[in-house]
Design a protein around this motif. Structure first.
Motif, PDB file in Angstrom:
ATOM      1  N   SER A 116       0.829  -1.205   0.000  1.00  0.00           N
ATOM      2  CA  SER A 116       0.000   0.000   0.000  1.00  0.00           C
ATOM      3  C   SER A 116       0.862   1.253   0.000  1.00  0.00           C
ATOM      4  O   SER A 116       0.578   2.212  -0.731  1.00  0.00           O
ATOM      5  CB  SER A 116      -0.927   0.004   1.214  1.00  0.00           C
ATOM      6  N   SER A 161      -8.751 -12.223   3.507  1.00  0.00           N
ATOM      7  CA  SER A 161      -9.045 -11.978   2.091  1.00  0.00           C
ATOM      8  C   SER A 161      -9.946 -10.750   1.927  1.00  0.00           C
ATOM      9  O   SER A 161      -9.779  -9.972   0.983  1.00  0.00           O
ATOM     10  CB  SER A 161      -9.694 -13.205   1.461  1.00  0.00           C
ATOM     11  N   GLN A 162     -10.887 -10.559   2.864  1.00  0.00           N
ATOM     12  CA  GLN A 162     -11.769  -9.389   2.786  1.00  0.00           C
ATOM     13  C   GLN A 162     -10.973  -8.096   2.952  1.00  0.00           C
ATOM     14  O   GLN A 162     -11.184  -7.131   2.215  1.00  0.00           O
ATOM     15  CB  GLN A 162     -12.865  -9.454   3.855  1.00  0.00           C
ATOM     16  N   ILE A 210      -7.763  -7.635   2.366  1.00  0.00           N
ATOM     17  CA  ILE A 210      -6.892  -7.466   1.196  1.00  0.00           C
ATOM     18  C   ILE A 210      -7.669  -6.897   0.015  1.00  0.00           C
ATOM     19  O   ILE A 210      -7.222  -5.927  -0.632  1.00  0.00           O
ATOM     20  CB  ILE A 210      -6.238  -8.803   0.803  1.00  0.00           C
ATOM     21  N   TRP A 211      -8.851  -7.443  -0.286  1.00  0.00           N
ATOM     22  CA  TRP A 211      -9.603  -6.992  -1.457  1.00  0.00           C
ATOM     23  C   TRP A 211     -10.212  -5.617  -1.261  1.00  0.00           C
ATOM     24  O   TRP A 211     -10.265  -4.818  -2.212  1.00  0.00           O
ATOM     25  CB  TRP A 211     -10.668  -8.027  -1.839  1.00  0.00           C
ATOM     26  N   TRP A 212     -10.643  -5.294  -0.054  1.00  0.00           N
ATOM     27  CA  TRP A 212     -11.133  -3.935   0.186  1.00  0.00           C
ATOM     28  C   TRP A 212      -9.987  -2.936   0.137  1.00  0.00           C
ATOM     29  O   TRP A 212     -10.170  -1.786  -0.283  1.00  0.00           O
ATOM     30  CB  TRP A 212     -11.888  -3.844   1.511  1.00  0.00           C
ATOM     31  N   ASN A 213      -8.802  -3.377   0.543  1.00  0.00           N
ATOM     32  CA  ASN A 213      -7.624  -2.518   0.428  1.00  0.00           C
ATOM     33  C   ASN A 213      -7.308  -2.244  -1.046  1.00  0.00           C
ATOM     34  O   ASN A 213      -7.016  -1.115  -1.440  1.00  0.00           O
ATOM     35  CB  ASN A 213      -6.423  -3.173   1.119  1.00  0.00           C
ATOM     36  N   PHE A 214      -7.389  -3.293  -1.871  1.00  0.00           N
ATOM     37  CA  PHE A 214      -7.177  -3.130  -3.310  1.00  0.00           C
ATOM     38  C   PHE A 214      -8.220  -2.172  -3.906  1.00  0.00           C
ATOM     39  O   PHE A 214      -7.884  -1.317  -4.736  1.00  0.00           O
ATOM     40  CB  PHE A 214      -7.247  -4.480  -4.031  1.00  0.00           C
ATOM     41  N   ALA A 215      -9.468  -2.324  -3.503  1.00  0.00           N
ATOM     42  CA  ALA A 215     -10.533  -1.452  -4.009  1.00  0.00           C
ATOM     43  C   ALA A 215     -10.274   0.004  -3.611  1.00  0.00           C
ATOM     44  O   ALA A 215     -10.413   0.920  -4.430  1.00  0.00           O
ATOM     45  CB  ALA A 215     -11.888  -1.908  -3.471  1.00  0.00           C
ATOM     46  N   PHE A 240     -13.285  -0.926   4.060  1.00  0.00           N
ATOM     47  CA  PHE A 240     -11.939  -1.280   4.522  1.00  0.00           C
ATOM     48  C   PHE A 240     -11.803  -1.015   6.024  1.00  0.00           C
ATOM     49  O   PHE A 240     -11.257  -1.833   6.767  1.00  0.00           O
ATOM     50  CB  PHE A 240     -10.917  -0.475   3.725  1.00  0.00           C
ATOM     51  N   GLU A 294     -13.564  -3.705   8.056  1.00  0.00           N
ATOM     52  CA  GLU A 294     -12.795  -4.953   8.131  1.00  0.00           C
ATOM     53  C   GLU A 294     -11.628  -4.833   9.115  1.00  0.00           C
ATOM     54  O   GLU A 294     -11.347  -5.760   9.876  1.00  0.00           O
ATOM     55  CB  GLU A 294     -12.264  -5.330   6.744  1.00  0.00           C
TER      56      GLU A 294
END
Length: 199
Positions: free
Chosen positions: A15, A77-78, A80-85, A127, A130
């Protein structure tokens, strides 16, 4: 073989790298005037203003992102993907900044700029949820969680309002986006509000 939890260190490092690239891209879009006079700097005010606001926004987003990840003990995983979003939405800031500067804060670019921050805030709220779900009550109390959530939804409402009014008042829309800077200026704002309410 026992399942080992994935710690968020790599998520933090990745990040930080993305935030650094985003800021670098914005710097590369700054072009000096062709004439060697101070007067030649005056037409660049939209670029300077847009860049300064966007740079400060990205810096504030990074500070709050960094603060929030301190509560995460596992890179689920949640998370990580919200961080990507969230990072994807932030990566749209340089392009909208350039468009807004090139058009001298025209209504449509200001609308899109505010809309990008609506998307950033929406991803941030997910994010944030989570990350704070992993925090214990000793890390962050229930009232403090509530104030943090209120701050996030207040910022979302202000960004949405800025987008809605930008076609009627482009300066008003841009100014309202800038006002959200004060809400997120420090990640400790919810904590300070909580203390002031209790005293």
């Amino acid at each position: 073989m026992p399942n080992k939890k994935t710690t968020p260190e790599r998520l933090v490092t990745f990040s930080d790298a993305v935030f650094a690239v985003i800021i670098t891209i914005m710097v590369l879009d700054l072009k000096p005037p062709t004439e060697p006079t101070l007067k030649a700097l005056l037409p660049l005010w939209p670029t300077a203003l847009s860049y300064a606001v966007s740079y400060l926004f990205v810096a504030i987003i990074w500070v709050n992102h960094h603060h929030l990840l301190r509560f995460a003990h596992e890179a689920t995983s949640q998370l990580i993907w919200w961080n990507f979003a969230h990072l994807f939405m932030v990566s749209l800031v340089p392009a909208t900044t350039v468009w807004m500067a090139a058009t001298k804060l025209a209504a449509a670019p200001v609308f899109v700029y505010a809309l990008v921050f609506v998307l950033i805030e929406t991803a941030y709220i997910a994010f944030e949820g989570e990350a704070l779900a992993q925090a214990s009550s000793s890390d962050i109390t229930l009232p403090l969680r509530r104030i943090t959530r209120i701050r996030s939804y207040l910022a979302l409402a202000m960004f949405s309002t800025a987008a809605a009014i930008s076609f009627w008042s482009r300066i008003g829309g841009f100014a309202l986006v800038c006002c959200v800077l004060f809400i997120y200026l420090s990640p400790r704002v919810p904590e300070l509000l909580h203390k002031s309410v209790r005293s």
